[in-house]
Write a protein that holds these residues in place. Structure first.
Motif, PDB file in Angstrom:
ATOM      1  N   THR A  91       1.010  -1.435  -0.166  1.00  0.00           N
ATOM      2  CA  THR A  91      -0.080   0.189   0.014  1.00  0.00           C
ATOM      3  C   THR A  91       0.880   1.345   0.274  1.00  0.00           C
ATOM      4  OG1 THR A  91      -0.048   0.346   2.431  1.00  0.00           O
ATOM      5  CG2 THR A  91      -2.555  -1.098   1.103  1.00  0.00           C
ATOM      6  N   THR A  92       2.140   1.507   0.193  1.00  0.00           N
ATOM      7  CA  THR A  92       2.773   2.454   0.401  1.00  0.00           C
ATOM      8  C   THR A  92       3.281   2.675  -0.878  1.00  0.00           C
ATOM      9  OG1 THR A  92       4.621   0.947   1.100  1.00  0.00           O
ATOM     10  CG2 THR A  92       3.732   2.138   2.353  1.00  0.00           C
ATOM     11  N   SER A  93       3.345   1.715  -2.236  1.00  0.00           N
ATOM     12  CA  SER A  93       4.066   2.195  -3.457  1.00  0.00           C
ATOM     13  C   SER A  93       3.096   2.987  -4.118  1.00  0.00           C
ATOM     14  CB  SER A  93       3.162   0.592  -4.392  1.00  0.00           C
ATOM     15  OG  SER A  93       3.823  -0.309  -4.002  1.00  0.00           O
ATOM     16  N   ILE A  94       3.536   4.095  -5.458  1.00  0.00           N
ATOM     17  CA  ILE A  94       2.477   4.458  -5.974  1.00  0.00           C
ATOM     18  C   ILE A  94       2.835   4.105  -7.774  1.00  0.00           C
ATOM     19  CG2 ILE A  94       2.776   6.569  -4.628  1.00  0.00           C
ATOM     20  CD1 ILE A  94       4.971   7.346  -5.923  1.00  0.00           C
ATOM     21  N   LEU A  95       2.276   4.630  -8.534  1.00  0.00           N
ATOM     22  CA  LEU A  95       2.149   4.762 -10.047  1.00  0.00           C
ATOM     23  C   LEU A  95       1.755   6.350 -10.624  1.00  0.00           C
ATOM     24  CD1 LEU A  95       2.564   2.792 -11.877  1.00  0.00           C
ATOM     25  CD2 LEU A  95      -0.059   2.014 -11.943  1.00  0.00           C
ATOM     26  N   SER A  96       3.035   6.058 -11.308  1.00  0.00           N
ATOM     27  CA  SER A  96       2.984   7.654 -12.206  1.00  0.00           C
ATOM     28  C   SER A  96       2.181   7.373 -13.878  1.00  0.00           C
ATOM     29  CB  SER A  96       3.982   8.068 -12.863  1.00  0.00           C
ATOM     30  OG  SER A  96       5.028   8.366 -11.619  1.00  0.00           O
ATOM     31  N   CYS A  97       1.066   7.760 -13.953  1.00  0.00           N
ATOM     32  CA  CYS A  97       0.572   7.951 -15.269  1.00  0.00           C
ATOM     33  C   CYS A  97       0.832   9.173 -15.590  1.00  0.00           C
ATOM     34  CB  CYS A  97      -0.972   8.674 -14.970  1.00  0.00           C
ATOM     35  SG  CYS A  97      -2.019   8.504 -16.371  1.00  0.00           S
ATOM     36  N   ALA A  98       1.211   9.013 -17.304  1.00  0.00           N
ATOM     37  CA  ALA A  98       1.819   9.628 -17.793  1.00  0.00           C
ATOM     38  C   ALA A  98       0.568  11.036 -18.282  1.00  0.00           C
ATOM     39  CB  ALA A  98       1.986   9.088 -19.497  1.00  0.00           C
TER      40      ALA A  98
END
Length: 109
Positions: A91-98
């Motif tokens: 749950t500490t992960s993040i994901l970037s959207c272009a």
């Protein structure tokens, strides 16, 4: 969410540019399940397959339907836990959207 929890199918997601929440989809098993739901790895980051739309995108003017553009796997802080040589998603992960958004995991649905 500050507590680090392993993510599985159905966890809620938010995007800083999206108008609504979404839920991660882990349609196929990596070999591990939690409460009967497939556990996620950093490679569960495909738009449409794992990451559904977040309503409308605030980056566009006028706003248009969200269509996440994911170019890299989830960013994680711990690569020590793996399933089939892929780091487990927490749950500490993040994901970037272009399109400019940051996608975060908000917890169980």
């Amino acid at each position: 969410m500050s507590e680090r929890i392993q993510v599985f199918d159905g966890f809620c997601l938010t995007c800083t540019m999206g108008s609504s929440r979404s839920c991660i989809c882990v349609p196929s098993s990596h070999g591990v399940s939690i409460s009967g739901k497939n556990q996620a790895t950093v490679m569960d980051c495909k738009s449409g397959t794992n990451i559904p739309p977040f309503g409308t995108c605030r980056k566009e003017d006028p706003q248009k339907p969200c269509s996440p553009v994911i170019l890299t796997p989830w960013l994680i802080d711990d690569k020590n836990y793996t399933i089939n040589n892929e780091p487990v998603l927490f749950t500490t992960s993040i994901l970037s959207c272009a399109c400019g958004g940051i996608i975060r995991i908000k917890g169980k649905s």
